[in-house]
Design a protein around this motif. Structure first.
Motif, PDB file in Angstrom:
ATOM      1  N   ASP A 250      29.692  47.832  47.435  1.00 13.05           N
ATOM      2  CA  ASP A 250      29.749  46.463  47.924  1.00 13.05           C
ATOM      3  C   ASP A 250      29.239  45.571  46.802  1.00 13.05           C
ATOM      4  O   ASP A 250      28.071  45.660  46.408  1.00 13.05           O
ATOM      5  CB  ASP A 250      28.880  46.286  49.171  1.00 13.05           C
ATOM      6  N   ILE A 251      30.118  44.708  46.297  1.00  9.43           N
ATOM      7  CA  ILE A 251      29.789  43.850  45.157  1.00  9.43           C
ATOM      8  C   ILE A 251      29.683  42.405  45.629  1.00  9.43           C
ATOM      9  O   ILE A 251      30.558  41.916  46.356  1.00  9.43           O
ATOM     10  CB  ILE A 251      30.850  43.955  44.048  1.00  9.43           C
ATOM     11  N   THR A 252      28.624  41.721  45.202  1.00  8.61           N
ATOM     12  CA  THR A 252      28.468  40.284  45.420  1.00  8.61           C
ATOM     13  C   THR A 252      28.200  39.630  44.070  1.00  8.61           C
ATOM     14  O   THR A 252      27.376  40.119  43.289  1.00  8.61           O
ATOM     15  CB  THR A 252      27.299  39.997  46.374  1.00  8.61           C
ATOM     16  N   LEU A 253      28.913  38.558  43.787  1.00  7.15           N
ATOM     17  CA  LEU A 253      28.715  37.837  42.531  1.00  7.15           C
ATOM     18  C   LEU A 253      28.221  36.424  42.823  1.00  7.15           C
ATOM     19  O   LEU A 253      28.778  35.719  43.677  1.00  7.15           O
ATOM     20  CB  LEU A 253      30.015  37.770  41.725  1.00  7.15           C
ATOM     21  N   ILE A 254      27.165  36.033  42.128  1.00  5.81           N
ATOM     22  CA  ILE A 254      26.669  34.662  42.140  1.00  5.81           C
ATOM     23  C   ILE A 254      27.219  33.991  40.888  1.00  5.81           C
ATOM     24  O   ILE A 254      27.078  34.525  39.784  1.00  5.81           O
ATOM     25  CB  ILE A 254      25.124  34.616  42.120  1.00  5.81           C
ATOM     26  N   HIS A 255      27.840  32.832  41.034  1.00  8.04           N
ATOM     27  CA  HIS A 255      28.494  32.243  39.863  1.00  8.04           C
ATOM     28  C   HIS A 255      28.549  30.728  39.987  1.00  8.04           C
ATOM     29  O   HIS A 255      28.392  30.156  41.089  1.00  8.04           O
ATOM     30  CB  HIS A 255      29.902  32.826  39.685  1.00  8.04           C
ATOM     31  N   ASP A 256      28.766  30.064  38.870  1.00  9.81           N
ATOM     32  CA  ASP A 256      28.823  28.607  38.838  1.00  9.81           C
ATOM     33  C   ASP A 256      29.944  28.108  39.741  1.00  9.81           C
ATOM     34  O   ASP A 256      31.030  28.704  39.800  1.00  9.81           O
ATOM     35  CB  ASP A 256      29.077  28.116  37.406  1.00  9.81           C
ATOM     36  N   ARG A 257      29.688  27.013  40.393  1.00  6.50           N
ATOM     37  CA  ARG A 257      30.733  26.414  41.213  1.00  6.50           C
ATOM     38  C   ARG A 257      31.895  25.964  40.322  1.00  6.50           C
ATOM     39  O   ARG A 257      31.685  25.472  39.219  1.00  6.50           O
ATOM     40  CB  ARG A 257      30.170  25.229  42.002  1.00  6.50           C
ATOM     41  N   GLY A 258      33.082  26.186  40.815  1.00  8.55           N
ATOM     42  CA  GLY A 258      34.261  25.853  40.034  1.00  8.55           C
ATOM     43  C   GLY A 258      34.802  27.022  39.231  1.00  8.55           C
ATOM     44  O   GLY A 258      35.896  26.942  38.667  1.00  8.55           O
ATOM     45  N   THR A 259      34.043  28.117  39.177  1.00  5.28           N
ATOM     46  CA  THR A 259      34.535  29.320  38.508  1.00  5.28           C
ATOM     47  C   THR A 259      35.110  30.270  39.556  1.00  5.28           C
ATOM     48  O   THR A 259      34.867  30.136  40.754  1.00  5.28           O
ATOM     49  CB  THR A 259      33.423  30.027  37.711  1.00  5.28           C
ATOM     50  N   VAL A 260      35.869  31.242  39.084  1.00  8.76           N
ATOM     51  CA  VAL A 260      36.523  32.219  39.955  1.00  8.76           C
ATOM     52  C   VAL A 260      35.865  33.576  39.740  1.00  8.76           C
ATOM     53  O   VAL A 260      35.680  34.005  38.595  1.00  8.76           O
ATOM     54  CB  VAL A 260      38.032  32.323  39.635  1.00  8.76           C
ATOM     55  N   ALA A 261      35.503  34.242  40.806  1.00  9.74           N
ATOM     56  CA  ALA A 261      34.907  35.574  40.727  1.00  9.74           C
ATOM     57  C   ALA A 261      35.902  36.612  41.223  1.00  9.74           C
ATOM     58  O   ALA A 261      36.581  36.404  42.237  1.00  9.74           O
ATOM     59  CB  ALA A 261      33.627  35.643  41.554  1.00  9.74           C
ATOM     60  N   LEU A 262      35.989  37.723  40.497  1.00  6.86           N
ATOM     61  CA  LEU A 262      36.883  38.823  40.853  1.00  6.86           C
ATOM     62  C   LEU A 262      36.129  40.138  40.794  1.00  6.86           C
ATOM     63  O   LEU A 262      35.198  40.296  39.998  1.00  6.86           O
ATOM     64  CB  LEU A 262      38.068  38.893  39.876  1.00  6.86           C
ATOM     65  N   SER A 263      36.558  41.088  41.610  1.00  5.51           N
ATOM     66  CA  SER A 263      36.041  42.446  41.527  1.00  5.51           C
ATOM     67  C   SER A 263      37.116  43.399  42.050  1.00  5.51           C
ATOM     68  O   SER A 263      38.233  42.982  42.344  1.00  5.51           O
ATOM     69  CB  SER A 263      34.734  42.583  42.313  1.00  5.51           C
ATOM     70  N   ASN A 264      36.746  44.675  42.164  1.00  8.08           N
ATOM     71  CA  ASN A 264      37.726  45.676  42.593  1.00  8.08           C
ATOM     72  C   ASN A 264      38.239  45.403  43.989  1.00  8.08           C
ATOM     73  O   ASN A 264      39.426  45.553  44.278  1.00  8.08           O
ATOM     74  CB  ASN A 264      37.112  47.075  42.547  1.00  8.08           C
ATOM     75  N   GLY A 265      37.324  45.021  44.901  1.00 10.92           N
ATOM     76  CA  GLY A 265      37.704  44.762  46.279  1.00 10.92           C
ATOM     77  C   GLY A 265      38.286  43.374  46.451  1.00 10.92           C
ATOM     78  O   GLY A 265      38.126  42.487  45.618  1.00 10.92           O
ATOM     79  N   ARG A 266      38.942  43.200  47.558  1.00 14.18           N
ATOM     80  CA  ARG A 266      39.493  41.889  47.899  1.00 14.18           C
ATOM     81  C   ARG A 266      38.345  40.965  48.298  1.00 14.18           C
ATOM     82  O   ARG A 266      37.358  41.390  48.885  1.00 14.18           O
ATOM     83  CB  ARG A 266      40.488  42.055  49.044  1.00 14.18           C
ATOM     84  N   GLU A 267      38.482  39.686  47.944  1.00 17.39           N
ATOM     85  CA  GLU A 267      37.448  38.712  48.314  1.00 17.39           C
ATOM     86  C   GLU A 267      37.310  38.638  49.836  1.00 17.39           C
ATOM     87  O   GLU A 267      38.289  38.461  50.552  1.00 17.39           O
ATOM     88  CB  GLU A 267      37.796  37.339  47.747  1.00 17.39           C
ATOM     89  N   LYS A 268      36.058  38.777  50.314  1.00 20.73           N
ATOM     90  CA  LYS A 268      35.807  38.692  51.754  1.00 20.73           C
ATOM     91  C   LYS A 268      35.398  37.285  52.144  1.00 20.73           C
ATOM     92  O   LYS A 268      35.899  36.725  53.121  1.00 20.73           O
ATOM     93  CB  LYS A 268      34.724  39.700  52.151  1.00 20.73           C
ATOM     94  N   GLU A 269      34.494  36.692  51.365  1.00 21.12           N
ATOM     95  CA  GLU A 269      34.091  35.315  51.623  1.00 21.12           C
ATOM     96  C   GLU A 269      33.473  34.733  50.368  1.00 21.12           C
ATOM     97  O   GLU A 269      32.909  35.452  49.548  1.00 21.12           O
ATOM     98  CB  GLU A 269      33.088  35.235  52.778  1.00 21.12           C
TER      99      GLU A 269
END
Length: 983
Positions: A250-269
């Motif tokens: 289970d991956i969660t990314l904290i990132h700057d607003r306006g940027t796009v986060a990606l990982s292996n799983g589909r975005e949940k929220e």
């Protein structure tokens, strides 16, 4: 992972600029004192924010921490050498991970010290399979916040079972572990959870969690991205970083607003949150399938994307916004669905994920990486622009997409248990990439090109006494550097070649049937290569009448997998006698490696006589045998379409008949075998099995040849003559002879393209047009040199580039070689301003073609300046310069002088160091150069050579062989060329 072009040689002349597929996984010295001091400032700040309940706890650096009270500067102790579990490189079997929860927060702007950092926390739930009072989990270059004096928090997940208290904890940098000693034992068959809170540098070292930078609208943009294979997931978070240690993530990314986060799983929220006073975005991804750590990926960027749905799979192409807006992702998007559907049919298995994201990165160490559901690429391996990209660029994109998508099943769904079987994973994908690309572009005949790109290419390496078997013993592959060394031509290209041979003699239908049951049995698990043999054998047994094998799949294939090298099969058409012998480029070299089969192979031989239909395959199982059907007074040709991984030699009479057939009506011999005859004869001659003049005779017919593969084979083999003779008196008559041979081809393409106004329709003809221009200019044909100089001058004058993308590499190179500082500087400025990656690659290669030593020296200096030449391109640029006869001694001196710096800054674990060492030494052919090479090895033994360790020994062996070859052949070759040009 598609690693290089590589490890990789360039596939076509036009592809001098194809990016290195095994390039630097460079390691920046985060352990250096200055960096530690700088990081401590960041860590102190982060500590105050993230760990307010433990104000005195500081993050531990990569040094053992004592059990003493914590301070902001942890006490460092160095344990005495021992044989403790933490001194071994392999994890014990006592703990098996089941589920990770990982939260990471990359900072895309530097702090006041200039560092880019990331923070994170991770919990891993694991099962204890045997009682133990020790936890080992991989960790490299991470710094931990202490909790109650320790680097982690241990809890129990099993009801009614308490977790033992931690007695001591420290980091073991050599073996890359976080070590936890416990006061009592973890209990068998119970589950526990380990939580850590850590920070690290988001460095530009191309490994683990790293940063990539690019310019857009005059502003620097930063991407936080990953490359985990083979052993760098441990640089992103603590994990059980071995391929057999599969788990859910289970991956969660904290990132700057306006940027796009990606990982292996589909975005949940994805929600806006406030974290430590910062307004940020938090993106949570769906739980992954059960998978290995090396296939993880997480990326934060400002990229754009295009996408579509194919059979309920979301396909998206991500890249820099200007690249997406310019339509450079369209080709990849259009072909991905087709290739994905092909592999679903090929494997008889649905794609196991809901999405397939593919992303083009400005800085990336390999050609591409098969992260499950989020494949990463170099820009040149994914982005296509019709104005700037050649047909070679286009083919490369199709084949690399196919390579990576093939891994979604073979490698990701079913993963090899340990890295010693890497060859099966990469060799398989390197074979079927041609099948997938053929599905995408059926008019290209791309399947044939495996012979040039992989079979012939790897023959050159596997014919050395310093080669190695496909499969290594598990015990021999322990350290990360040893693992990285496996990503070589043997694993990729020999693996592909022997699997293609296997598919051929089993038939493709039987091969696919075995694959289907193999993937079904081991889905979401791990296997060893012999598991595949068992499933293929079951398929053979079910189709016994159709296949007709007398030997088991395992018995046949083990002769190809468990011993290095390959045979030369000699056929005597007068007697019908056949024999096989270990083929060595230097017959005097001493093979010290023992073989379980005494260097005998079970060899499938497909053959034909005098252009008639192919005969029944013959199996050569011993050193020698007789097959009466091969007695003939007509020409006989063996290894049809080069599906077998071996070379072929004949009696003198049959060689003469084959050469006569080439000169009389070359088309009676299949085109792939015309390429084979050239390649076999030149290499048999180097091995002193046949006279060199016989090899040269196979080129006499070339003025009538119009097909790409034979020409490419001839040019590739004559490149060796250039390497050996472009500093000697042989060079002049050789140039005259080759100019005479290529002139008709040059004018043929001039006429075919309306005096170079268009390009040919057929894919292979487009490649051969490049061969015609390249060799004609190289041999000094006036019309060719005038043509390319005029094209380049028009570009310089008008500032409008009208040179066709297919021809740019060779035109740029030849024009810069013929020009001076003005042409070089113009090309450099075009390179600096290039916004299309494939165009930048062409220019970067061509800049190495200048004949001006001072420009080449300046260019060498640029390779170590990341602001001028990206780190991913440094080693391949040095090799481009070494390919130039003027640049070779300059590059060699440069590498020797800077080796310690190059090695430390550009990566001890880099995949590209074998290419670098081989590239700067391949021209070596004198006693003086041999002494220099041996001295280089001795003087840098303390620094090391990483993935280039074997390449150093191979270079020494090759140099000795070159010296002997010149001594034996120089005079006869000189006389032959003199005679040929006077005929």
């Amino acid at each position: 992972m598609r690693a290089c072009a590589c490890v990789t040689e360039h596939r076509q002349t036009d592809r001098q600029t194809a990016s290195w597929e095994k390039v630097s996984t460079s390691v920046k010295g985060a352990g250096a004192v200055a960096t530690i001091i700088a990081l401590s400032v960041v860590y102190s700040q982060e500590k105050a924010k993230n760990n307010p309940t433990s104000p005195t706890d500081a993050p531990a650096t990569d040094a053992p921490a004592t059990d003493a009270p914590t301070t902001d500067t942890p006490t460092v102790t160095t344990p005495a050498p021992s044989n403790e579990p933490w001194d071994k490189y392999r994890l014990p079997k006592s703990l098996v991970p089941e589920h990770y929860n990982v939260t990471l927060w990359p900072r895309l702007t530097p702090d006041e010290t200039g560092l880019y950092v990331f923070t994170g926390d991770s919990s891993v739930q694991f099962n204890c399979t045997e009682d133990t009072d020790l936890i080992l989990i991989h960790s490299n270059k991470l710094n931990y916040f202490k909790h109650a004096g320790h680097l982690a928090v241990l809890t129990s997940v099993s009801p009614g079972v308490e977790a033992p208290a931690i007695r001591s904890s420290w980091l073991q940098p050599e073996t890359q572990y976080l070590v936890l000693q416990l006061h009592s034992k973890l209990l068998k068959n119970h589950r526990y959870q380990l939580w850590t809170n850590f920070t690290g540098e988001l460095a530009d070292d191309l490994g683990g969690f790293y940063r990539s930078e690019y310019m857009e609208d005059g502003q620097k943009k930063v991407v936080a991205t990953t490359q985990m294979q083979p052993t760098d997931a441990r640089k992103a978070f603590p994990c059980f970083d071995e391929p057999a240690m599969k788990a859910f993530f289970d991956i969660t990314l904290i990132h700057d607003r306006g940027t796009v986060a990606l990982s292996n799983g589909r975005e949940k929220e994805s929600t806006n949150v406030t974290r430590d006073g910062w307004e940020v975005q938090q993106t949570v991804f769906e739980t992954t399938e059960k998978m290995s750590t090396y296939l993880l990926a997480f990326i934060v960027s400002e990229f754009g994307y295009i996408g579509n749905m194919t059979d309920n799979v979301l396909i998206r192409i991500f890249a820099r916004k200007p690249a997406i807006d310019a339509g450079q992702g369209d080709y990849a998007l259009n072909k991905t669905g087709t290739i994905l559907k092909f592999f679903e049919q090929y494997y008889s298995s649905e794609y196991p994920l809901p999405k397939s994201d593919q992303i083009a990165l400005p800085d990336f160490n390999a050609g591409a990486m098969e992260n499950w559901g989020l494949i990463t690429y170099r820009e040149t391996a994914l982005l296509y622009d019709e104005k700037f990209s050649s047909n070679g660029n286009k083919e490369r994109i199709a084949t690399i997409i196919a390579h990576e998508l093939a891994h979604m099943w073979f490698g990701n769904l079913v993963t090899l248990r340990w890295w010693n079987d890497l060859w099966l994973n990469e060799g398989f994908a390197s074979y079927v990439e041609y099948l997938g690309a053929h599905e995408a572009e059926p008019d290209w005949n791309v399947k044939d090109l495996i012979v040039l790109n992989d079979v012939h290419r790897v023959f050159a390496v596997d014919a050395l006494a310093s080669s190695h078997p496909l499969s290594s013993r598990e015990v021999d592959i322990q350290k990360p550097a040893q693992i990285s060394e496996l990503f070589d031509a043997i694993s990729y290209s020999k693996g592909a070649s022997v699997l293609r041979m296997l598919s051929d003699f089993l038939t493709e239908d039987v091969f696919k049937e075995g694959l289907k049951t193999y993937l079904k049995e081991f889905a979401f698990g791990n296997a060893v290569y012999t598991d595949l043999w068992k499933h293929l054998q079951t398929a053979v047994d079910a189709n016994a009448s159709a296949v007709g094998l007398k030997d088991s799949v395992e018995d046949i294939m083990n002769t190809w997998v468990l011993q290095m090298g390959f045979p030369v099969v000699t056929i005597n058409t007068t007697t019908g006698a056949l024999s096989q012998k270990h083929f060595l480029l230097d017959p005097d070299s001493i093979v010290t490696a023992l073989s379980p089969y005494n260097y005998e192979w079970i060899v499938p031989i497909r053959w034909m006589m005098n252009g008639a239909k192919p005969q029944e395959p013959y199996w050569l199982r011993k050193k020698s045998a007789t097959h009466d059907a091969m007695k003939t007074s007509q020409w006989l040709l063996a290894n049809l379409d080069v599906v077998g991984y071996y070379r072929v030699n004949y009696d003198d009479e049959n060689w003469n008949r084959l050469v006569d057939a080439l000169n009389t009506d070359h088309k009676v011999i299949p085109v792939i075998n015309r390429a084979q005859l050239v390649d076999d004869t030149f290499n048999l001659a180097r091995a002193k099995i046949i006279p060199t003049v016989l090899a040269l005779r196979t080129t006499e017919y070339l003025n009538k040849e119009r097909d790409y593969m034979p020409w490419s084979s001839a040019i590739g083999n004559l490149d060796f003559f250039y390497l050996m003779f472009d500093r000697s008196e042989v060079y002049g008559p050789m140039q005259k002879y080759l100019q005479r041979k290529v002139t008709d081809l040059f004018y043929h393409y001039g006429n075919l393209t309306d005096t170079w106004k268009t390009v040919p329709d057929k894919h292979m003809d487009q490649y051969n047009q490049v061969n015609a221009i390249s060799l004609a200019c190289r041999t000094g044909l006036d019309e060719c040199q005038t043509l390319v100089k005029n094209w380049f001058k028009q570009w310089m004058t008008s500032k409008k580039n009208t040179i066709h993308a297919n021809l740019r590499s060779t035109v740029y190179c030849n024009a810069i070689a013929a020009g001076g500082a003005e042409e070089w500087q113009f090309a450099w400025e075009q390179f600096e301003n290039a916004t299309i990656a494939s165009e930048a690659e062409k220019l970067r290669s061509a800049l190495a073609c200048t004949k001006q030593p001072w420009l080449l020296n300046r260019y060498l200096e640029y390779t170590l300046d990341p602001d001028r030449i990206r780190k991913q391109d440094a080693t391949s640029t040095i090799v481009y310069i070494a390919n130039n006869v003027v640049g070779q001694p300059l590059a060699w001196d440069f590498v020797r002088d800077r080796w310690s710096y190059i090695f430390s800054e550009y990566g001890g674990g880099s995949f590209s160091f074998s290419n670098l060492i081989n590239g700067v030494t391949k021209r070596f052919s004198t006693e003086f150069e041999l002494k220099q090479l041996k001295q280089f090895k001795e003087e840098n033994s303390d620094v090391g050579f990483g993935s280039g360790t074997l390449a150093v020994d191979q270079s020494i062996e090759r140099t000795i062989a070159n010296m002997k070859w010149i001594a034996d052949n120089k005079q006869s070759v000189l006389e032959w060329f003199h005679s040929a040009v006077n005929r």
